[in-house]
Design a protein around this motif. Sequence first.
Motif, PDB file in Angstrom:
ATOM      1  N   LEU A   5       0.833  -1.201   0.000  1.00 37.27           N
ATOM      2  CA  LEU A   5       0.000   0.000   0.000  1.00 37.27           C
ATOM      3  C   LEU A   5       0.867   1.250   0.000  1.00 37.27           C
ATOM      4  O   LEU A   5       0.554   2.244  -0.673  1.00 37.27           O
ATOM      5  CB  LEU A   5      -0.930  -0.008   1.217  1.00 37.27           C
ATOM      6  CG  LEU A   5      -2.042   1.043   1.240  1.00 37.27           C
ATOM      7  CD1 LEU A   5      -2.959   0.888   0.036  1.00 37.27           C
ATOM      8  CD2 LEU A   5      -2.840   0.947   2.539  1.00 37.27           C
ATOM      9  N   TYR A   9       0.959   4.162  -2.849  1.00 39.43           N
ATOM     10  CA  TYR A   9       0.812   5.581  -2.488  1.00 39.43           C
ATOM     11  C   TYR A   9       1.959   6.395  -3.075  1.00 39.43           C
ATOM     12  O   TYR A   9       1.736   7.452  -3.676  1.00 39.43           O
ATOM     13  CB  TYR A   9       0.781   5.718  -0.971  1.00 39.43           C
ATOM     14  CG  TYR A   9       0.882   7.142  -0.485  1.00 39.43           C
ATOM     15  CD1 TYR A   9      -0.227   7.988  -0.503  1.00 39.43           C
ATOM     16  CD2 TYR A   9       2.087   7.656   0.003  1.00 39.43           C
ATOM     17  CE1 TYR A   9      -0.138   9.300  -0.058  1.00 39.43           C
ATOM     18  CE2 TYR A   9       2.186   8.957   0.447  1.00 39.43           C
ATOM     19  CZ  TYR A   9       1.071   9.774   0.416  1.00 39.43           C
ATOM     20  OH  TYR A   9       1.164  11.070   0.849  1.00 39.43           O
ATOM     21  N   PHE A 140      -5.280   5.493   1.889  1.00 38.80           N
ATOM     22  CA  PHE A 140      -4.001   4.871   2.251  1.00 38.80           C
ATOM     23  C   PHE A 140      -3.745   4.915   3.757  1.00 38.80           C
ATOM     24  O   PHE A 140      -2.637   4.636   4.203  1.00 38.80           O
ATOM     25  CB  PHE A 140      -2.858   5.586   1.523  1.00 38.80           C
ATOM     26  CG  PHE A 140      -2.991   5.575   0.029  1.00 38.80           C
ATOM     27  CD1 PHE A 140      -2.567   4.479  -0.716  1.00 38.80           C
ATOM     28  CD2 PHE A 140      -3.558   6.651  -0.640  1.00 38.80           C
ATOM     29  CE1 PHE A 140      -2.694   4.463  -2.105  1.00 38.80           C
ATOM     30  CE2 PHE A 140      -3.692   6.645  -2.023  1.00 38.80           C
ATOM     31  CZ  PHE A 140      -3.266   5.547  -2.755  1.00 38.80           C
TER      32      PHE A 140
END
Length: 210
Positions: A5, A9, A140
Amino acid sequence: MNTALTATYALTVLLLIATPGPVVALIVNTAAASGSRKALFTAVGTNWASLVLIGAAAWIIMTSAAIDKTWLNGMSLLGCLFIGYIALGTLREAMQPTADRAAADTPVQQPGRGGLLQGFMVGISNPKDIIFFISFFPQFIQITESFGKSMLVLSLLWIAIDFAVLSLYIFAIGKLASPRSNRVISLASGVALLLIAGVGLAYNLKALAA
């Protein structure tokens, strides 16, 4: 930490920041007209503005505070006028005769070209970026188990990537620097800033009238 993740991002932020906008146009123009040193100070100013907007967005996310859209539109309108003012100054200087332009570019006569304060003002000139951060960061926020830690990581990554991308723009302009290319770059960035200001003015005037 959720590595996948976090990487997603970072890539998303890289693509967003690399897309030309008012900050990139200002950095490019400052690097061409006033050199890399002043352009780097300008980049630091835009970074500070991002931190202020990110902080405001984090506070709103935590408190679920309502946002006055009319206030945001009004502040955005002032920001567009400021960007337009910079654009007109850039275009005026770029279209001066060579001798006059060389004199105008001396540090004594042009202390306001770029720099920390102007970078901050352009970076913070659209408070609607707060809404962007409010809608962007929650996607996020699960990169760590803590909201506070996640916001810290997201903010630091944003600032680091932002500064790295702007530094690459500055480096590239430094390699291309010549009297003729500097004039073309100044003209292009001035036109870009003017278009951004014009579109922003039209959008915010329409929103305020609605």
